[in-house]
Design an enzyme around this catalytic site. Structure first.
Site, PDB file in Angstrom:
ATOM      1  N   GLY A   1       1.280  35.554 -23.015  1.00  0.00           N
ATOM      2  CA  GLY A   1       0.240  36.296 -23.723  1.00  0.00           C
ATOM      3  C   GLY A   1      -0.860  35.379 -24.217  1.00  0.00           C
TER       4      GLY A   1
ATOM      5  N   ARG B   1      10.664  34.899 -27.762  1.00  0.00           N
ATOM      6  CA  ARG B   1       9.589  35.758 -28.262  1.00  0.00           C
ATOM      7  C   ARG B   1      10.075  37.208 -28.374  1.00  0.00           C
ATOM      8  NH1 ARG B   1       4.903  36.792 -31.072  1.00  0.00           N
ATOM      9  NH2 ARG B   1       3.483  38.156 -29.910  1.00  0.00           N
TER      10      ARG B   1
ATOM     11  N   GLN C   1      11.981  45.314 -19.110  1.00  0.00           N
ATOM     12  CA  GLN C   1      11.996  45.242 -17.653  1.00  0.00           C
ATOM     13  C   GLN C   1      10.699  44.665 -17.088  1.00  0.00           C
ATOM     14  OE1 GLN C   1      11.882  48.799 -14.803  1.00  0.00           O
ATOM     15  NE2 GLN C   1      14.082  48.351 -14.893  1.00  0.00           N
TER      16      GLN C   1
ATOM     17  N   THR D   1      -6.276  23.212   3.866  1.00  0.00           N
ATOM     18  CA  THR D   1      -6.307  24.468   3.125  1.00  0.00           C
ATOM     19  C   THR D   1      -5.240  25.433   3.646  1.00  0.00           C
ATOM     20  OG1 THR D   1      -7.879  25.462   4.661  1.00  0.00           O
ATOM     21  CG2 THR D   1      -8.807  24.225   2.799  1.00  0.00           C
TER      22      THR D   1
ATOM     23  N   ILE E   1       3.036  36.071 -19.299  1.00  0.00           N
ATOM     24  CA  ILE E   1       4.233  36.231 -20.123  1.00  0.00           C
ATOM     25  C   ILE E   1       4.030  35.613 -21.506  1.00  0.00           C
ATOM     26  CG2 ILE E   1       6.636  35.440 -20.383  1.00  0.00           C
ATOM     27  CD1 ILE E   1       6.899  35.870 -17.305  1.00  0.00           C
TER      28      ILE E   1
ATOM     29  N   GLU F   1      -5.220  18.376   1.533  1.00  0.00           N
ATOM     30  CA  GLU F   1      -4.322  18.073   2.662  1.00  0.00           C
ATOM     31  C   GLU F   1      -4.142  19.274   3.590  1.00  0.00           C
ATOM     32  OE1 GLU F   1      -0.921  15.602   2.066  1.00  0.00           O
ATOM     33  OE2 GLU F   1      -1.755  14.739   0.241  1.00  0.00           O
TER      34      GLU F   1
ATOM     35  N   ALA G   1      -8.579   8.052   3.081  1.00  0.00           N
ATOM     36  CA  ALA G   1      -9.956   8.533   3.093  1.00  0.00           C
ATOM     37  C   ALA G   1     -10.294   9.196   4.426  1.00  0.00           C
ATOM     38  CB  ALA G   1     -10.917   7.374   2.808  1.00  0.00           C
ATOM     39  N   LEU G   2     -10.196  10.522   4.448  1.00  0.00           N
ATOM     40  CA  LEU G   2     -10.528  11.308   5.628  1.00  0.00           C
ATOM     41  C   LEU G   2     -11.703  12.244   5.365  1.00  0.00           C
ATOM     42  CD1 LEU G   2      -9.890  12.408   8.513  1.00  0.00           C
ATOM     43  CD2 LEU G   2      -8.256  13.971   7.430  1.00  0.00           C
ATOM     44  N   SER G   3     -11.636  13.029   4.291  1.00  0.00           N
ATOM     45  CA  SER G   3     -12.647  14.056   4.016  1.00  0.00           C
ATOM     46  C   SER G   3     -14.024  13.459   3.770  1.00  0.00           C
ATOM     47  CB  SER G   3     -12.240  14.893   2.806  1.00  0.00           C
ATOM     48  OG  SER G   3     -11.095  15.666   3.083  1.00  0.00           O
TER      49      SER G   3
END
Length: 379
Positions: free
Chosen positions: A339, A268, A279, A365, A337, A363, A124-126
């Site tokens: 979709g 697919r 490609q 940003t 990919i 932890e 618990a820090l924040s």
């Protein structure tokens, strides 16, 4: 660096992979939907030694190396990032800090059940006004002689509602600023200690995130970690190691999404051929594979330096900064990919995309990681 994994490391990797497939994959979508903590799965992780991986066996740990830790978290996070963060917090933020800095009495009383998986812990820090600026602690610990009187609120605490023990960072002497901060071990159920409401989050919804409220909580003097004023340095040291865990979680999210995207692209069909033969899709997968491999190498580098006793502030920050970005980029492309299928829950990648974002925030940003890295290279 030796890129060949040992037989023991490969066994740990396989054990984590099997556990993730057999124990975590079933109902992972439902746990995300219902914000359900993986109670039984975490209990089994403890039995397998995954909650105190690097802790000395005399304190109930598994005595493994940090590379094994990276391998295990990656495999867990491929399937369930929520379970992975429970594992990361208990290992990196709670057990590692206690093993390195706690007194022998504290290790016997608290570290042993935490490392053996009998209970889990929280860090618990924040606070509402002290996230990235960890020096601006508003939670106070007033010295009353043989105990401290703890008052304040902590935010965004992983394992907040399920932990038995909490490492709480608080300000004892505001005039000394960061040198007046201390770290304390607080037990669940102490008078005046209340767990706040559970957060309704975008991702890692199976993890247990709460605020904590302390109202005149009496903390015995023997529950302070280290010398008076050591709390800020304790927190920063613990976070340095913790970033390896979060980087590994991000790596796992990325590699899990990549594996699903690759599998989908091979089956697919569009325009009379599997889409991996186009490609536009093949190049996306090539970029994903390359970036994931680079992120894994950064995680291994930080882990090896940690085991060698080196300062990992720079390597840990680099691993977290890069791996978290790779997690975001890879999961977004995995959805693309797939979709339309990528946008629905049963294909998993939309959850992974939501889970990935937090790795750039908690932890430290990404912006904080860049501060750490830039200060290190400027020396």
């Amino acid at each position: 660096m030796d890129f060949n994994l040992s037989e023991e490391q490969l066994m740990i990797q396989q054990a984590a992979r099997d556990f993730a497939q057999n124990e975590l994959l079933p109902e992972v979508i439902e746990r995300d939907r219902d914000q359900k903590f993986p109670t039984e799965q975490v209990k089994k992780m403890g039995e397998m030694g995954f909650l105190g991986m690097m802790v000395d066996p005399k304190y109930g740990g598994a005595g493994m190396d940090s590379v094994s830790y990276v391998l295990a978290i990656e495999e867990i996070a491929k399937i369930d990032a929520s379970a992975a963060v429970v594992m990361s917090v208990n290992n990196s933020l709670v057990c590692a800090g206690l093993e390195k800095f706690a007194s022998e009495e504290q290790k016997v009383k608290y570290l042993t059940p935490l490392a053996s998986g009998k209970v889990i812990g929280a860090f618990a820090l924040s606070e509402p006004e002290a996230g990235s600026d960890a020096t601006s602690q508003k939670t106070t610990a007033e010295d009353k002689g043989d105990y401290y009187l703890l008052n304040g609120i902590k935010n965004w605490i992983t394992n907040g509602g399920t932990a038995s023990y909490y490492i709480v960072i608080a300000q004892t002497d505001p005039e000394k600023k960061h040198k007046g901060i201390n770290a304390f071990i607080v037990e669940r159920g102490w008078e005046g200690f209340e767990v706040g409401v559970k957060e309704d989050k975008l991702g890692i919804r199976g993890s247990d995130t709460h605020s904590l409220i302390f109202n005149n909580v009496k903390v015995p003097k023997e529950n302070r970690i280290g010398e008076d004023g050591f709390g800020f340095n304790f927190a920063m040291a613990v976070l340095n190691g913790g970033r390896i865990g979060i980087a590994s979680q991000a790596l796992g999210i990325a590699s899990g999404a990549y594996e699903l995207a690759l599998k989908y692209a091979k089956t697919r069909k569009a325009f009379k051929t599997e889409i991996i033969n186009h490609q536009a899709i093949a190049f996306k997968l090539a970029d994903m594979a390359t970036q994931i491999t680079a992120a894994r190498m950064l995680c291994f580098k930080a882990a090896c330096e940690k085991d060698a006793g080196k300062d990992i502030s720079e390597s840990g920050a680099m691993a977290k900064l890069y791996a978290s970005q790779v997690a975001m980029d890879t999961t977004i492309e995995a959805v693309q990919i797939h979709g339309g299928y990528g946008y629905v829950k049963e294909y998993h990648v939309e959850r992974m995309m939501r889970d990935a974002k937090i790795t750039q925030i908690y932890e430290g940003t990404s912006e904080i990681q860049k501060i750490v890295i830039s200060r290190s290279i400027a020396k």
